[in-house]
Design a protein around this motif. Structure first.
Motif, PDB file in Angstrom:
ATOM      1  N   SER A 138      48.170  47.397  63.514  1.00 30.42           N
ATOM      2  CA  SER A 138      48.209  47.367  62.044  1.00 30.42           C
ATOM      3  C   SER A 138      48.309  45.942  61.526  1.00 30.42           C
ATOM      4  CB  SER A 138      49.435  48.130  61.538  1.00 30.42           C
ATOM      5  OG  SER A 138      49.302  49.490  61.823  1.00 30.42           O
ATOM      6  N   LYS A 139      47.702  45.710  60.405  1.00 27.43           N
ATOM      7  CA  LYS A 139      47.826  44.403  59.762  1.00 27.43           C
ATOM      8  C   LYS A 139      49.207  44.302  59.123  1.00 27.43           C
ATOM      9  CE  LYS A 139      43.583  43.263  60.633  1.00 27.43           C
ATOM     10  NZ  LYS A 139      43.236  42.128  61.507  1.00 27.43           N
ATOM     11  N   GLU A 173      51.133  53.546  52.918  1.00 29.55           N
ATOM     12  CA  GLU A 173      50.218  54.683  52.788  1.00 29.55           C
ATOM     13  C   GLU A 173      48.846  54.333  53.368  1.00 29.55           C
ATOM     14  OE1 GLU A 173      48.727  56.008  48.733  1.00 29.55           O
ATOM     15  OE2 GLU A 173      50.780  56.741  48.797  1.00 29.55           O
ATOM     16  N   GLU A 174      48.470  53.070  53.264  1.00 29.59           N
ATOM     17  CA  GLU A 174      47.161  52.624  53.744  1.00 29.59           C
ATOM     18  C   GLU A 174      47.197  52.203  55.209  1.00 29.59           C
ATOM     19  OE1 GLU A 174      44.464  52.712  51.775  1.00 29.59           O
ATOM     20  OE2 GLU A 174      45.637  53.407  50.062  1.00 29.59           O
ATOM     21  N   GLY A 175      48.352  52.317  55.804  1.00 30.63           N
ATOM     22  CA  GLY A 175      48.431  52.010  57.223  1.00 30.63           C
ATOM     23  C   GLY A 175      48.874  50.591  57.541  1.00 30.63           C
ATOM     24  N   TYR A 176      49.285  49.832  56.542  1.00 33.62           N
ATOM     25  CA  TYR A 176      49.763  48.478  56.819  1.00 33.62           C
ATOM     26  C   TYR A 176      51.221  48.519  57.259  1.00 33.62           C
ATOM     27  CZ  TYR A 176      45.712  46.995  54.061  1.00 33.62           C
ATOM     28  OH  TYR A 176      44.456  46.796  53.583  1.00 33.62           O
ATOM     29  N   LYS A 182      45.789  58.159  60.805  1.00 35.09           N
ATOM     30  CA  LYS A 182      46.152  56.877  60.211  1.00 35.09           C
ATOM     31  C   LYS A 182      44.889  56.042  60.043  1.00 35.09           C
ATOM     32  CE  LYS A 182      50.511  54.606  60.227  1.00 35.09           C
ATOM     33  NZ  LYS A 182      51.667  54.209  60.977  1.00 35.09           N
ATOM     34  N   LEU A 183      44.669  55.600  58.845  1.00 30.40           N
ATOM     35  CA  LEU A 183      43.476  54.790  58.626  1.00 30.40           C
ATOM     36  C   LEU A 183      43.736  53.373  59.093  1.00 30.40           C
ATOM     37  CD1 LEU A 183      42.463  55.908  55.044  1.00 30.40           C
ATOM     38  CD2 LEU A 183      41.194  56.325  57.145  1.00 30.40           C
ATOM     39  N   GLU A 184      42.731  52.769  59.660  1.00 33.66           N
ATOM     40  CA  GLU A 184      42.847  51.350  59.962  1.00 33.66           C
ATOM     41  C   GLU A 184      42.817  50.597  58.641  1.00 33.66           C
ATOM     42  OE1 GLU A 184      43.270  49.454  62.778  1.00 33.66           O
ATOM     43  OE2 GLU A 184      43.876  51.430  63.489  1.00 33.66           O
ATOM     44  N   PRO A 185      43.606  49.570  58.528  1.00 32.48           N
ATOM     45  CA  PRO A 185      43.639  48.825  57.277  1.00 32.48           C
ATOM     46  C   PRO A 185      42.254  48.391  56.819  1.00 32.48           C
ATOM     47  CG  PRO A 185      45.387  48.083  58.718  1.00 32.48           C
ATOM     48  CD  PRO A 185      44.580  49.070  59.494  1.00 32.48           C
ATOM     49  N   ALA A 199      40.613  50.891  54.816  1.00 35.62           N
ATOM     50  CA  ALA A 199      41.378  51.484  53.735  1.00 35.62           C
ATOM     51  C   ALA A 199      41.165  50.792  52.402  1.00 35.62           C
ATOM     52  CB  ALA A 199      42.859  51.454  54.084  1.00 35.62           C
ATOM     53  N   ARG A 206      38.559  55.614  49.949  1.00 34.59           N
ATOM     54  CA  ARG A 206      39.761  56.419  49.916  1.00 34.59           C
ATOM     55  C   ARG A 206      39.494  57.796  49.350  1.00 34.59           C
ATOM     56  NH1 ARG A 206      44.375  54.609  46.655  1.00 34.59           N
ATOM     57  NH2 ARG A 206      44.605  56.746  46.036  1.00 34.59           N
ATOM     58  N   LYS A 231      58.109  59.952  47.556  1.00 43.55           N
ATOM     59  CA  LYS A 231      58.554  58.645  48.037  1.00 43.55           C
ATOM     60  C   LYS A 231      58.805  57.712  46.858  1.00 43.55           C
ATOM     61  CE  LYS A 231      56.362  58.306  52.513  1.00 43.55           C
ATOM     62  NZ  LYS A 231      55.053  57.890  53.010  1.00 43.55           N
TER      63      LYS A 231
END
Lengths: 122, 865
Positions: A2-3, A24-27, B442-445, B448, B454, B590
């Motif tokens: 992950s970044k 949420e975007e995977g960061y 899980k999406l790779e950044p 995304a 999206r 959240k």
């Protein structure tokens, strides 16, 4: 992998909301309420993008920018600031920041900007 | 006929001198009115912007909130100043109404409070602005009774200010501060002991005694109470379930009630409660404690209803746990309970019943307190609820969940007469579904990034077909599933099924009737700043307006899923797309978990919601204003009335012109600003009218078929009734008169024996626009006149007006409409005025009323065919 994104803003809500939205975007996201511990953390490890507030007590956003660029020239810095400081900010940071947003920042736009920033680091 | 009218008039002797004296020049009033529209428009724009920025789609800080609110307050002040000028200070109390709300909001922004004096409040008097000082439990229980009309026990609250009084009086502030410095168990213990032995401040003693006495009176004598904690909470996200003490069956004597109150306060500093608060980010002393005092229900059976499976395994069911006696046994798990699984939607069919062996039950002791008794042998294994009671509980539970848009954990009780009472409702945490085999998605950044990836990603996570994508404006984000219910007329709202998705052509403030039951609202047209939109936000009903095609694409009765996003994207799927609904839920939760986010957003409760909806009720009054939006609405409505009055009594100077219309008497015109185009002489031709509303209404009146030339058959007796009445009716309408500007019209016309006033402002800004319609008089006997009013009511209702009929006069108004909508409605109003001219003689029975109304709505104006 992950970044990794670092957020520095002296209002807790800003960092918290950004963290939720970006995770949420995977960061992978770390947030800091002021620059001192943030810079300490930066000396330990590199981040792909640093999002920082411009005006903060103590060390401000410009100093964060300089330090980041000195340590990791590849790391992108995105500056956010109160709307009123816009002109000052634009003058002060020409060239060195990846992107710039006045608050309130639309999260969707911040995400797009970060997405472009990390794409450039591949 | 015209001659007879003239004669009648001369007999009655109406004179110009009888006009209301002292009315200001209509031009001045109009200028002043337009200024108020601008003031209000600016304020409403700021409100819309604040709502958007704090919706969760933006990173915002306190500087933004301060600045936005201070701009808003400044606009409202200007508006009020202009309003006083226009009305000659007819509503001086509006200043203090605004002052109260303004102080409250500034207090919230700066963390101070304006209502320290309020110590005790009975449930029936609790209003939204008191939410914070009542604590979550009190507020929500009162809300269930006051707003949803559910059966809840009588009671009152001691506010967080009562708590502060108590702390101050006993000098406990320092102890709490010390605890915040260092959380030491011994200090906690000492603090609790001091609270339990604390003295009562005189003001608090007085407030408590008064509230108790009042409750005794309402209950017809002594009673027993449950004294419960109600911790301060800005919103309804955290349950604090079981964290604080509840004292059951307390006699209504002040000594006993005082003791119970102290115990409840002390529980704020119990070891478990402190740990819980710490996890939520509260420091010791950061959370204040209100308390509730509610009448005990002598329960035959009680328990808990979950509107969803807390473990997230079972979709579409509710769980009801039930045991004999008081709910304590169920909540504390001291006895086995019956577990019923019922369908989530009507008719809430029983899916599964597991009867527990209910060895013991909690019962009220006669002298106070409760005791655990053995259950009689024959009752132990038998169901503690009848199927009717179970369905009754499920129905109420569904209403509560729909209202809060979140699964609920509800305490209920059934009394000796079989009635179900709701004792508490709080949010239920539902565990997220376990990830599918293959691990979490899980999406790779890198992927995304933009909105496309999206949203497409979102659409692809669901196997359901996409019916609509990115159309219209998202008013309130959220993801929900339900059955489509098409609302084509306001009457349909009466039959609105719980949990359905409301689909309609236009938005309407009347939808507020369905709000507590609607899962979502989708319309063809409408705008995100409308009254309905603000109500949607208030109720957090996912809403999309202006899709253009909703009523075509979505079929009544079909199951669909709407996903409306904070960033304005939306997708509608066919069927119930569970994956979509759950995903959305998580993100929302959240965000809501962020204490600061809730705290900041909370101020919007005193800005956006609109409580003043119907100007014809006594709820439409200065003292009923609870929000900034209410104040703006009040100013708008009353300014509009002022303008109408002024137009109706406009000075007819030499500038009076005549509009020549082939099919009716001339309309005299006073042009107060660009209502006519080009050079005009004394007689004006239709083409020279540039006033948007006047053009629209004339177009309607001249619609083929709506207007019937020549005489209308009228019976002799009808004629005489008409003649007797015309004198009074003619008071104001001796000639057809229109006061116009480019966007404004006040038109008073007489057709035969009917008199209508149509007043309209229709600019490019929807929030400034209105149509006001008044219809009165008419020849024919009273029963026919009443039938006509009834007919008008049906049609006006259909056109989206809010109306009030009184005798043979009907008044109707609609506000916040786009120019396009206004023109469409005026066209219909024009046709209606022409159409009703023929009516009197035809309304021979009650049955024909609906028939004719229906024919008008369908566009069939031929009544003599």
């Amino acid at each position: 992998m992950s970044k990794r994104i670092m957020i520095i803003d002296d209002e807790k809500i800003v960092g918290d909301m950004a963290k939720i939205s970006l995770e949420e975007e995977g960061y992978e996201v770390e947030t800091f309420l002021n620059a001192e511990p943030a810079l300490k953390r930066l000396r330990e490890t590199q981040f792909d993008v640093v999002v920082t507030d411009l005006k903060m007590k103590g060390i401000d956003g410009l100093e964060v920018l300089r330090t980041v660029k000195k340590l990791y020239p590849d790391t992108k810095v995105i500056m956010i600031t109160a709307f009123a400081d816009l002109d000052v900010a634009i003058d002060a940071i020409k060239g060195d920041v990846f992107d710039f947003f006045p608050k309130p920042v639309r999260i969707k736009e911040l995400k797009e900007s970060i997405s472009k920033a990390v794409a450039g680091t591949e | 006929m015209k001659n007879i009218m003239k004669k009648m008039r001369s007999i009655v002797g109406r004179r110009a001198g009888q006009r209301r004296a002292g009315t200001a020049d209509v031009r001045l009033v109009f200028t002043s009115y337009k200024k108020i529209l601008d003031d209000n428009g600016r304020a409403l724009e700021i409100i819309t912007d604040m709502g958007e920025k704090m919706s969760g789609g933006y990173l915002f800080d306190i500087i933004y909130i301060r600045k936005a609110y201070s701009d808003l307050a400044a606009s409202v002040k200007v508006s009020l100043k202009d309003f006083h000028q226009l009305t000659g200070r007819r509503y001086p109390e509006m200043n203090s109404v605004f002052g109260r709300i303004d102080a409250h909001i500034r207090g919230l922004i700066d963390g101070t409070s304006a209502h320290r004096e309020r110590l005790a409040v009975r449930y029936a008097d609790i209003t939204p602005e008191m939410a914070r000082e009542m604590g979550g439990k009190n507020y929500h229980l009162a809300e269930l009774g006051n707003r949803l009309g559910l059966e809840v026990p009588e009671g009152f609250a001691l506010t967080v200010f009562a708590y502060e009084e108590f702390i101050r009086h006993n000098h406990l502030g320092d102890y709490i501060a010390a605890l915040a410095e260092e959380d030491d168990p011994r200090r906690r213990h000492e603090l609790r002991a001091r609270i339990l032995n604390g003295g009562f401040p005189p003001a608090l003693e007085e407030a408590l005694a008064g509230a108790l006495e009042e409750l005794r009176e309402r209950s017809g004598g002594d009673l027993f109470l449950a004294v419960r904690s109600s911790a301060e909470e800005e919103d309804d996200v955290f349950s604090f379930a079981g964290q604080f003490e509840t004292v059951l069956n307390v006699p209504s004597q002040i000594g006993a009630v005082r003791d119970a109150y102290r115990r409840v306060l002390a529980s704020l500093f119990s070891d478990e409660a402190m740990a819980y608060q710490g996890r939520l980010g509260y420091s010791p002393g950061g959370l204040r404690m209100a308390a509730g005092f509610v009448a005990m229900v002598d329960a035959v059976a009680s328990g808990v209803a979950y509107t969803a499976d807390p473990l997230g395994r079972d979709q579409g069911v509710m769980l009801v746990n039930s045991a004999w006696g008081l709910g304590k046994s169920v909540v504390e798990g001291s006895t086995e309970a019956d577990i019923f699984k019922v369908g989530k939607s009507e008719p809430h069919e029983l899916v599964e019943a597991r009867l527990g062996r209910k060895e013991t039950r909690t019962a009220l002791r006669e002298a106070g307190g409760v005791e655990e008794l053995e259950t009689p042998e024959e009752q132990r294994g038998s169901p503690s609820l009848t199927s009717e009671q179970l369905a009754g509980i499920a129905r109420q539970a569904a209403v509560i969940e729909n209202y809060y848009h979140h699964p609920q954990d509800i305490e209920w009780a059934v009394d000796g007469r079989g009635r179900v009472a709701i004792l508490q409702a709080r949010p239920l945490r539902v565990r997220k579904n376990a990830p599918e085999a293959g691990g979490e998605k899980k999406l790779e950044p890198g992927q995304a990034g933009g909105p496309e990836s999206r949203q497409d990603g979102g659409a692809m996570t669901s196997s359901h077909p996409v019916l609509m994508h990115n159309r219209g404006s998202v008013v309130q984000a959220g993801a929900v599933g339900g059955r489509v219910f098409l609302v084509s007329s306001p009457e349909a709202l009466e039959e609105f099924p719980r949990g359905a998705i409301l689909v309609a052509r236009n938005d309407s403030p009347q939808f507020v009737r369905a709000m507590p039951y609607a899962s979502a609202i989708i319309t063809d047209s409408g705008n995100p700043a409308s009254h309905m939109a603000s109500i949607s936000r208030e109720f957090r009903v996912p809403t999309v307006v202006g899709t253009g095609i909703a009523t075509d694409v979505l079929k009544s009765g079909a199951e669909i899923t709407l996903r409306a996003e904070e960033d304005g994207g939306m997708t509608i799927y066919g069927g119930i797309a569970r994956d979509v609904i759950d995903n959305q839920h998580d993100t929302f939760l959240k965000l809501e978990e962020l204490y600061e986010f809730r705290r900041r957003k909370y101020i919007m409760k005193f800005i956006t919601p609109l409580n003043l909806v119907n100007p014809f009720t006594d709820q439409f009054a200065p003292e009923k204003c609870q929000t900034i939006h209410d104040i703006l609405r009040f100013i708008h409505e009353k300014s509009m009335r002022e303008l109408i009055e002024s137009s109706r009594h406009a000075e007819r100077s030499a500038s009076l012109k005549r509009l020549d219309i082939p099919f009716m008497d001339d309309i005299h015109i006073i042009d107060i600003g660009a209502g006519l185009a080009g050079e005009t002489g004394e007689v004006v031709a239709l083409e020279q009218v540039s006033s948007v509303p006047l053009k629209a209404v004339i177009k309607g009146m001249s619609y083929p078929g709506a207007w019937r030339k020549g005489g209308v058959p009228i019976s002799l007796s009808d004629f005489f009734t008409a003649s007797m009445r015309t004198g009074a009716m003619l008071e104001d309408v001796d000639i057809n008169l229109a006061v116009i500007s480019h966007y404004y019209m006040n038109l008073a016309v007489r057709f035969g024996y009917h008199y209508s006033v149509v007043d309209c402002y229709c600019s490019e800004r929807s929030t400034s626009n209105h149509i006001y319609f008044r219809f009165m008089g008419g020849g024919a006997d009273m029963s026919k006149r009443q039938r006509r009013i009834e007919l008008l009511e049906i049609i006006l209702d259909h056109l989206g007006f809010i109306s009030r009929a009184k005798g043979d006069m009907i008044t109707a108004t609609v506000t916040n409409i786009s120019q396009e909508e206004a023109v469409r409605i005026l066209d219909q109003a024009g046709r209606l005025m022409a159409f009703t001219r023929q009516l009197d003689a035809m309304l021979t029975s009650d049955e024909v009323v609906k028939n004719y109304a229906h024919r008008f709505i369908e566009g069939d104006y031929e009544l003599f065919g």
